[in-house]
Enzyme design. Sequence first.
Site, PDB file in Angstrom:
ATOM      1  N   ARG A   1       0.037  -9.353  13.513  1.00  0.00           N
ATOM      2  CA  ARG A   1      -0.960  -7.653  12.428  1.00  0.00           C
ATOM      3  C   ARG A   1      -1.498  -8.771  11.455  1.00  0.00           C
ATOM      4  NH1 ARG A   1       4.475  -5.622  11.484  1.00  0.00           N
ATOM      5  NH2 ARG A   1       3.044  -5.045   9.673  1.00  0.00           N
TER       6      ARG A   1
ATOM      7  N   LYS B   1       0.912  -1.008  -0.160  1.00  0.00           N
ATOM      8  CA  LYS B   1      -0.372  -0.237  -0.239  1.00  0.00           C
ATOM      9  C   LYS B   1       0.764   1.174  -0.285  1.00  0.00           C
ATOM     10  CE  LYS B   1      -2.398  -1.556   4.019  1.00  0.00           C
ATOM     11  NZ  LYS B   1      -1.371  -2.423   3.913  1.00  0.00           N
TER      12      LYS B   1
ATOM     13  N   ARG C   1      11.560  -7.510   4.650  1.00  0.00           N
ATOM     14  CA  ARG C   1      11.030  -5.977   4.833  1.00  0.00           C
ATOM     15  C   ARG C   1      12.545  -5.354   6.145  1.00  0.00           C
ATOM     16  NH1 ARG C   1       6.146  -2.373   5.699  1.00  0.00           N
ATOM     17  NH2 ARG C   1       5.600  -3.236   7.164  1.00  0.00           N
TER      18      ARG C   1
ATOM     19  N   ARG D   1      -9.656   0.821   9.363  1.00  0.00           N
ATOM     20  CA  ARG D   1      -8.442  -0.418   9.301  1.00  0.00           C
ATOM     21  C   ARG D   1     -10.076  -1.009  10.779  1.00  0.00           C
ATOM     22  NH1 ARG D   1      -3.183   0.467   9.159  1.00  0.00           N
ATOM     23  NH2 ARG D   1      -1.984  -1.515   9.517  1.00  0.00           N
TER      24      ARG D   1
ATOM     25  N   ARG E   1      12.183  -2.535  10.823  1.00  0.00           N
ATOM     26  CA  ARG E   1      10.737  -1.686  11.790  1.00  0.00           C
ATOM     27  C   ARG E   1      10.812  -2.496  13.315  1.00  0.00           C
ATOM     28  NH1 ARG E   1       5.754   0.091   8.419  1.00  0.00           N
ATOM     29  NH2 ARG E   1       4.650  -1.665  10.183  1.00  0.00           N
TER      30      ARG E   1
HETATM   31  P1  ADP Z   1       1.065  -2.111   7.869  1.00  0.00           P
HETATM   32  O1  ADP Z   1      -0.193  -2.292   7.211  1.00  0.00           O
HETATM   33  O2  ADP Z   1       2.723  -2.471   7.395  1.00  0.00           O
HETATM   34  O3  ADP Z   1       0.543  -2.846   9.301  1.00  0.00           O
HETATM   35  P2  ADP Z   1       0.548   0.640   9.056  1.00  0.00           P
HETATM   36  O4  ADP Z   1       2.593   1.466   9.250  1.00  0.00           O
HETATM   37  O5  ADP Z   1      -0.102   0.506   8.547  1.00  0.00           O
HETATM   38  O6  ADP Z   1       1.746  -1.006   9.038  1.00  0.00           O
HETATM   39  O7  ADP Z   1       0.236   0.520  10.690  1.00  0.00           O
HETATM   40  C1  ADP Z   1       1.732   0.070  11.647  1.00  0.00           C
HETATM   41  C2  ADP Z   1       0.526   0.004  13.264  1.00  0.00           C
HETATM   42  O8  ADP Z   1       0.284   0.828  13.359  1.00  0.00           O
HETATM   43  C3  ADP Z   1       0.191  -1.372  12.994  1.00  0.00           C
HETATM   44  O9  ADP Z   1       0.215  -2.192  13.260  1.00  0.00           O
HETATM   45  C4  ADP Z   1      -1.400  -0.518  14.289  1.00  0.00           C
HETATM   46  O10 ADP Z   1      -0.421  -0.739  15.619  1.00  0.00           O
HETATM   47  C5  ADP Z   1      -1.384   1.305  14.000  1.00  0.00           C
HETATM   48  N1  ADP Z   1      -2.303   1.501  13.412  1.00  0.00           N
HETATM   49  C6  ADP Z   1      -1.889   2.521  12.040  1.00  0.00           C
HETATM   50  N2  ADP Z   1      -2.845   2.726  11.416  1.00  0.00           N
HETATM   51  C7  ADP Z   1      -3.884   2.651  11.950  1.00  0.00           C
HETATM   52  C8  ADP Z   1      -5.166   2.440  11.988  1.00  0.00           C
HETATM   53  N3  ADP Z   1      -6.089   2.585  10.995  1.00  0.00           N
HETATM   54  N4  ADP Z   1      -5.940   1.944  13.180  1.00  0.00           N
HETATM   55  C9  ADP Z   1      -5.716   1.552  14.690  1.00  0.00           C
HETATM   56  N5  ADP Z   1      -4.152   1.353  14.499  1.00  0.00           N
HETATM   57  C10 ADP Z   1      -3.125   1.929  13.566  1.00  0.00           C
END
Ligand code: ADP
Length: 189
Positions: free
Chosen positions: A147, A16, A130, A91, A136
């Site tokens: 996740r 994404k 990654r 989400r 990360r």
């Molecule tokens: P990825 O899609 O690779 O898991 P993101 O960078 O989108 O990673 O998100 C990393 C973390 O940030 C998530 O695992 C969560 O803890 C938090 N996070 C990000 N966006 C949201 C959201 N919309 N709602 C709740 N938690 C979020």
Amino acid sequence: MTARRLLLLGPPGAGKGTQAQLLVERYRIPQISTGDMLRAAVAAETEIGIQAKAMMERGDLVPDEVVIGVAEERLAQDDAQRGFILDGFPRTGAQAEALDALLERLGTPLERCVALTLDEEEIVSRLLKRAEIEGRSDDNETAVRHRIAVYQEQTEPLVAHYEAQGILRRVEGTGSVEEVAKRIEEALG
Ligand code: ADP
């Protein structure tokens, strides 16, 4: 060009962020990534960052009210008025409803939701790769599996939500960055 209000949906590791970057260049609209904003908050040790840090490291979601606040504030900024690409938000069902309500109030509904699809083993192998490159802190195998489970439980139902709105396009996330970009381009028409 008309405003493009786009949402990229898909499991962690589906690409994404990478694809959102390409759309930023193509349409000259900002990428709005709650993950990036939360990581910045953690790094800056803001109140939200301090609150979110442990949850993010475990691969748990940050509470809806926190994330909704962050996203709404970002969407209100000037540069988002001519369109945006949401990535990683919404989400959960509650986040999707808050977003729908906000955009309805503003008279600027989402135009398209692109759902990137990828199978679980490919997701895990991409994220572990990654982890080696970026380091990360939530890219260890336990957090990655968690996740994915959280995604399947909380986020995947949003595909049906946007399908019901008639704005969903499914795009296969396998292959090279260019191949996926091309498929997205076609899906956006
Ligand atoms: P990825 O899609 O690779 O898991 P993101 O960078 O989108 O990673 O998100 C990393 C973390 O940030 C998530 O695992 C969560 O803890 C938090 N996070 C990000 N966006 C949201 C959201 N919309 N709602 C709740 N938690 C979020």
